[in-house]
Design an enzyme around this catalytic site. Structure first.
Site, PDB file in Angstrom:
ATOM      1  CG  ASN A 181       4.258   8.010  11.304  1.00  0.00           C
ATOM      2  OD1 ASN A 181       4.063   9.027  10.197  1.00  0.00           O
ATOM      3  ND2 ASN A 181       3.087   7.487  12.342  1.00  0.00           N
ATOM      4  CG  PHE A 182       8.332   7.702   6.057  1.00  0.00           C
ATOM      5  CD1 PHE A 182       9.730   8.505   6.580  1.00  0.00           C
ATOM      6  CD2 PHE A 182       7.944   7.134   5.645  1.00  0.00           C
ATOM      7  CE1 PHE A 182      10.487   7.336   6.002  1.00  0.00           C
ATOM      8  CE2 PHE A 182       8.747   5.661   4.883  1.00  0.00           C
ATOM      9  CZ  PHE A 182       9.712   6.267   5.453  1.00  0.00           C
TER      10      PHE A 182
ATOM     11  CE  LYS B  40       0.520  -0.254  12.219  1.00  0.00           C
ATOM     12  NZ  LYS B  40       1.960   0.091  11.908  1.00  0.00           N
TER      13      LYS B  40
ATOM     14  NE  ARG C 131      -1.985  -1.423   3.410  1.00  0.00           N
ATOM     15  CZ  ARG C 131      -2.355  -3.137   4.111  1.00  0.00           C
ATOM     16  NH1 ARG C 131      -2.899  -3.340   3.497  1.00  0.00           N
ATOM     17  NH2 ARG C 131      -1.077  -3.712   5.046  1.00  0.00           N
TER      18      ARG C 131
ATOM     19  CG  HIS D  45      -2.115   2.113  12.470  1.00  0.00           C
ATOM     20  ND1 HIS D  45      -2.134   2.105  13.788  1.00  0.00           N
ATOM     21  CD2 HIS D  45      -1.956   3.253  11.584  1.00  0.00           C
ATOM     22  CE1 HIS D  45      -1.686   3.387  13.869  1.00  0.00           C
ATOM     23  NE2 HIS D  45      -0.823   3.651  12.693  1.00  0.00           N
TER      24      HIS D  45
HETATM   25  N1  LIG Z   1       7.262   4.842   7.943  1.00  0.00           N
HETATM   26  C1  LIG Z   1       5.784   4.835   7.888  1.00  0.00           C
HETATM   27  O1  LIG Z   1       5.712   6.111   7.557  1.00  0.00           O
HETATM   28  C2  LIG Z   1       4.844   3.629   7.668  1.00  0.00           C
HETATM   29  C3  LIG Z   1       3.564   4.513   7.403  1.00  0.00           C
HETATM   30  C4  LIG Z   1       2.924   3.460   7.171  1.00  0.00           C
HETATM   31  C5  LIG Z   1       3.119   1.309   6.632  1.00  0.00           C
HETATM   32  N2  LIG Z   1       5.009   1.731   6.917  1.00  0.00           N
HETATM   33  C6  LIG Z   1       5.226   0.460   7.306  1.00  0.00           C
HETATM   34  O2  LIG Z   1       5.614   0.242   6.146  1.00  0.00           O
HETATM   35  C7  LIG Z   1       5.237  -1.525   6.242  1.00  0.00           C
HETATM   36  C8  LIG Z   1       4.766  -1.596   4.413  1.00  0.00           C
HETATM   37  O3  LIG Z   1       3.401  -1.298   4.629  1.00  0.00           O
HETATM   38  P1  LIG Z   1       1.889  -1.430   3.543  1.00  0.00           P
HETATM   39  O4  LIG Z   1       0.837  -1.245   4.253  1.00  0.00           O
HETATM   40  O5  LIG Z   1       2.672  -1.070   2.249  1.00  0.00           O
HETATM   41  O6  LIG Z   1       1.934  -2.892   3.452  1.00  0.00           O
HETATM   42  P2  LIG Z   1       0.635  -4.093   2.714  1.00  0.00           P
HETATM   43  O7  LIG Z   1       0.709  -3.036   1.695  1.00  0.00           O
HETATM   44  O8  LIG Z   1       1.045  -5.664   3.157  1.00  0.00           O
HETATM   45  O9  LIG Z   1       2.486  -4.023   2.280  1.00  0.00           O
HETATM   46  C9  LIG Z   1       3.623  -5.379   2.268  1.00  0.00           C
HETATM   47  C10 LIG Z   1       4.661  -5.156   1.378  1.00  0.00           C
HETATM   48  O10 LIG Z   1       6.353  -5.832   1.762  1.00  0.00           O
HETATM   49  C11 LIG Z   1       6.562  -7.525   0.892  1.00  0.00           C
HETATM   50  N3  LIG Z   1       6.416  -8.790   1.096  1.00  0.00           N
HETATM   51  C12 LIG Z   1       5.588  -9.155   1.850  1.00  0.00           C
HETATM   52  N4  LIG Z   1       6.881 -10.466   2.406  1.00  0.00           N
HETATM   53  C13 LIG Z   1       7.652 -10.143   2.327  1.00  0.00           C
HETATM   54  C14 LIG Z   1       9.072 -10.634   2.681  1.00  0.00           C
HETATM   55  N5  LIG Z   1       9.182 -11.569   3.591  1.00  0.00           N
HETATM   56  N6  LIG Z   1       9.635  -9.865   2.703  1.00  0.00           N
HETATM   57  C15 LIG Z   1       9.605  -8.286   2.039  1.00  0.00           C
HETATM   58  N7  LIG Z   1       8.803  -7.843   1.344  1.00  0.00           N
HETATM   59  C16 LIG Z   1       7.449  -8.461   1.664  1.00  0.00           C
HETATM   60  C17 LIG Z   1       5.028  -7.188   0.026  1.00  0.00           C
HETATM   61  O11 LIG Z   1       5.050  -7.947  -1.211  1.00  0.00           O
HETATM   62  P3  LIG Z   1       4.036  -8.533  -1.954  1.00  0.00           P
HETATM   63  O12 LIG Z   1       2.645  -7.935  -1.576  1.00  0.00           O
HETATM   64  O13 LIG Z   1       4.303  -9.001  -3.070  1.00  0.00           O
HETATM   65  O14 LIG Z   1       4.344  -9.726  -1.225  1.00  0.00           O
HETATM   66  C18 LIG Z   1       4.313  -6.111   0.275  1.00  0.00           C
HETATM   67  O15 LIG Z   1       5.246  -5.355  -0.731  1.00  0.00           O
HETATM   68  C19 LIG Z   1       5.256  -1.926   6.778  1.00  0.00           C
HETATM   69  O16 LIG Z   1       5.797  -2.132   7.980  1.00  0.00           O
HETATM   70  C20 LIG Z   1       4.240  -0.921   7.774  1.00  0.00           C
HETATM   71  O17 LIG Z   1       4.225  -0.564   9.157  1.00  0.00           O
HETATM   72  C21 LIG Z   1       5.477   2.219   7.748  1.00  0.00           C
END
Ligand SMILES: NC(=O)c1ccc[n+]([C@@H]2O[C@H](COP(=O)([O-])OP(=O)(O)OC[C@H]3O[C@@H](n4cnc5c(N)ncnc54)[C@H](OP(=O)(O)O)[C@@H]3O)[C@@H](O)[C@H]2O)c1
Length: 229
Positions: free
Chosen positions: A106-107, A140, A11, A136
């Site tokens: 959190n960016f 999540k 996402r 959330h």
């Molecule tokens: N820093 C910030 O501001 C912020 C904000 C929101 C979220 N986050 C964090 O960012 C991360 C992603 O969030 P999201 O909401 O985009 O989650 P998401 O929609 O569940 O996406 C997860 C991503 O990780 C990949 N993935 C799955 N299994 C994996 C593995 N074993 N090794 C490496 N990658 C793998 C998925 O690939 P496939 O779908 O192709 O399998 C997908 O690209 C989470 O840790 C979340 O808590 C951070």
């Protein structure tokens, strides 16, 4: 920027790709991703880093692949993954001796300001109890949120303990609220993210900031100084 985006299929990855389409030079997913070979904008999603980029952003679930790629290519790396293990945090700290790394769970700049306000209030308000609420969306994977854990760790450093309460409901993008209670009164400090774009935009701001930095570990406190008066 020429960005190699790890976690491009998630996402947050897709939100970054939408905001910065022309700057995404590589869209990378983990080797078992069902999306390999599909398109993300004009890029084909690949399991490998090909070094056609000048900065890496990792918003997947695991930083090992991007850490190895960034260290080998000697390029700056922005990481936004939450729920990292202590071993993964040590790997990040070790790599940051060689390359610039920006890490934040959190960016959002607003969230960074929220954290500052919470720390200030908690240390000035005598004998209060602290409750930290975070809400959330139901998809999540981690609870409590990385931001709630991070704020509670920072509060601990000032000798304050917050009870964390997590809610997973519907499509909530991200809400955090600190309640400071005494017997006679209460302060509430709250932050709400209206859209995932706030995190995507923050990741891109962090990347622009990081391009100019020397090796080291950077976070939102550095970005606050860089972005706000
Ligand atoms: N820093 C910030 O501001 C912020 C904000 C929101 C979220 N986050 C964090 O960012 C991360 C992603 O969030 P999201 O909401 O985009 O989650 P998401 O929609 O569940 O996406 C997860 C991503 O990780 C990949 N993935 C799955 N299994 C994996 C593995 N074993 N090794 C490496 N990658 C793998 C998925 O690939 P496939 O779908 O192709 O399998 C997908 O690209 C989470 O840790 C979340 O808590 C951070």
């Amino acid at each position: 920027m020429k960005i190699a985006l790890f976690g491009a299929t998630g996402r947050l990855g897709r939100a970054i790709a939408t905001l910065a389409e022309s700057e995404i030079s590589e869209a990378i997913a983990h080797p078992a991703s069902p999306s390999l070979g599909k398109k993300l904008g004009s890029r084909t999603i690949s399991p490998r880093f090909e070094n056609h980029s000048n900065i890496l952003i990792d918003v997947s679930l695991s930083p090992e692949q991007s850490l190895a790629a960034a260290t080998q290519a000697h390029l700056p790396l922005v990481i936004g993954i939450t729920a990292l293990t202590p071993e993964q945090m040590s790997q990040i700290e070790e790599a940051s001796k060689k390359i610039p790394i920006f890490y934040s769970p959190n960016f959002s700049l607003g969230m960074a300001l929220f954290k500052k306000l919470c720390l200030d209030a908690a240390t000035r308000f005598p004998a209060c109890t602290l409750d930290l609420f975070e809400a959330h969306h139901i998809l999540k994977k981690d609870a409590p949120s990385g931001s709630a854990l991070h704020l509670s760790e920072e509060l601990e450093k000032s000798g304050k303990t917050a009870s964390i309460h997590s809610i997973r409901s519907g499509k909530i993008v991200g809400e955090h609220k600190l309640l400071l209670n005494t017997d006679e009164e209460r302060i509430e400090i709250a932050h709400t993210a209206h859209s995932r774009d706030v995190f995507a935009r923050g990741a891109l701001t962090a990347a622009r900031f990081l391009q100019k930095q020397k090796p080291g570990l950077y976070g939102m406190e550095h970005l606050l100084l860089y972005s706000l008066p």
